[in-house]
Design a protein around this motif. Structure first.
Motif, mmCIF file in Angstrom:
data_model
loop_
_atom_site.group_PDB
_atom_site.id
_atom_site.type_symbol
_atom_site.label_atom_id
_atom_site.label_comp_id
_atom_site.label_asym_id
_atom_site.label_seq_id
_atom_site.Cartn_x
_atom_site.Cartn_y
_atom_site.Cartn_z
ATOM 1 N N ASP A 20 62.452 -8.449 -33.406
ATOM 2 C CA ASP A 20 62.838 -9.029 -32.119
ATOM 3 C C ASP A 20 62.118 -8.380 -30.947
ATOM 4 O O ASP A 20 61.385 -9.021 -30.228
ATOM 5 C CB ASP A 20 64.351 -8.906 -31.907
ATOM 6 N N ASP A 21 62.341 -7.088 -30.739
ATOM 7 C CA ASP A 21 61.790 -6.398 -29.570
ATOM 8 C C ASP A 21 60.698 -5.394 -29.912
ATOM 9 O O ASP A 21 60.157 -4.757 -29.028
ATOM 10 C CB ASP A 21 62.905 -5.661 -28.827
ATOM 11 N N GLU A 22 60.415 -5.223 -31.178
ATOM 12 C CA GLU A 22 59.409 -4.221 -31.548
ATOM 13 C C GLU A 22 58.501 -4.739 -32.648
ATOM 14 O O GLU A 22 58.820 -5.687 -33.350
ATOM 15 C CB GLU A 22 60.084 -2.916 -31.954
ATOM 16 N N LEU A 23 57.370 -4.069 -32.756
ATOM 17 C CA LEU A 23 56.378 -4.397 -33.774
ATOM 18 C C LEU A 23 56.096 -3.146 -34.593
ATOM 19 O O LEU A 23 56.216 -2.022 -34.097
ATOM 20 C CB LEU A 23 55.066 -4.835 -33.124
ATOM 21 N N GLU A 24 55.694 -3.338 -35.802
ATOM 22 C CA GLU A 24 55.206 -2.230 -36.609
ATOM 23 C C GLU A 24 53.696 -2.394 -36.682
ATOM 24 O O GLU A 24 53.197 -3.428 -37.116
ATOM 25 C CB GLU A 24 55.824 -2.264 -38.009
ATOM 26 N N VAL A 25 52.986 -1.380 -36.208
ATOM 27 C CA VAL A 25 51.528 -1.461 -36.107
ATOM 28 C C VAL A 25 50.927 -0.378 -37.000
ATOM 29 O O VAL A 25 51.304 0.791 -36.916
ATOM 30 C CB VAL A 25 51.074 -1.263 -34.637
ATOM 31 N N GLU A 26 49.976 -0.781 -37.831
ATOM 32 C CA GLU A 26 49.270 0.163 -38.696
ATOM 33 C C GLU A 26 48.024 0.632 -37.947
ATOM 34 O O GLU A 26 47.125 -0.153 -37.654
ATOM 35 C CB GLU A 26 48.881 -0.504 -40.013
ATOM 36 N N ILE A 27 47.993 1.945 -37.606
ATOM 37 C CA ILE A 27 46.878 2.473 -36.828
ATOM 38 C C ILE A 27 45.823 3.136 -37.706
ATOM 39 O O ILE A 27 44.709 3.369 -37.260
ATOM 40 C CB ILE A 27 47.380 3.452 -35.748
ATOM 41 N N ALA A 28 46.180 3.453 -38.939
ATOM 42 C CA ALA A 28 45.245 3.975 -39.938
ATOM 43 C C ALA A 28 45.830 3.583 -41.288
ATOM 44 O O ALA A 28 46.988 3.166 -41.377
ATOM 45 C CB ALA A 28 45.099 5.488 -39.823
ATOM 46 N N SER A 29 45.041 3.713 -42.353
ATOM 47 C CA SER A 29 45.570 3.309 -43.653
ATOM 48 C C SER A 29 46.760 4.201 -44.013
ATOM 49 O O SER A 29 46.654 5.423 -44.075
ATOM 50 C CB SER A 29 44.485 3.387 -44.725
#
Length: 108
Positions: free
Chosen positions: A74-83
């Protein structure tokens, strides 16, 4: 008793009062079209950009972190910044989308 020059002068007409407000109105109109309206457009575009985020988009956060969206809530994302390194970010902190994922065309 003597009348001073300030009391002896006649009162000004109503047209002078309106003429005093015309520059103020013009300043507000110029301020609206040069500053307020473009800012409202930018806010609207950012709101649409954030609402359209989906899994697989490559994004940049306000902190300058570049990553790939792996999960959308809803209000947040999960972001992969490195493997193997995933961070949770608030949706509104996304500034730009670098690569949008395109939907796969269905084979007919």
């Amino acid at each position: 008793m003597f009348a001073t020059p300030a009391y002896a002068q006649a009162a000004g007409g109503g047209a002078g009062a309106i003429a005093q407000f015309i520059p103020l109105i013009l300043i507000f109109a110029i301020m609206y079209f040069l500053m307020i309206r473009p800012q409202q457009k930018r806010v609207k575009q950012h709101r649409e950009l954030v609402a359209a985020l989906k899994k697989g988009d490559q994004v940049v956060t306000q902190g300058g972190v570049i990553g790939k969206v792996t999960s959308v809530r809803d209000d947040e994302l999960e972001v992969e910044i490195a493997s193997g390194v995933k961070v949770r970010v608030v949706r509104s902190t996304i500034t730009t989308v670098l690569n949008k994922t395109t939907p796969v065309a269905a084979n007919s």
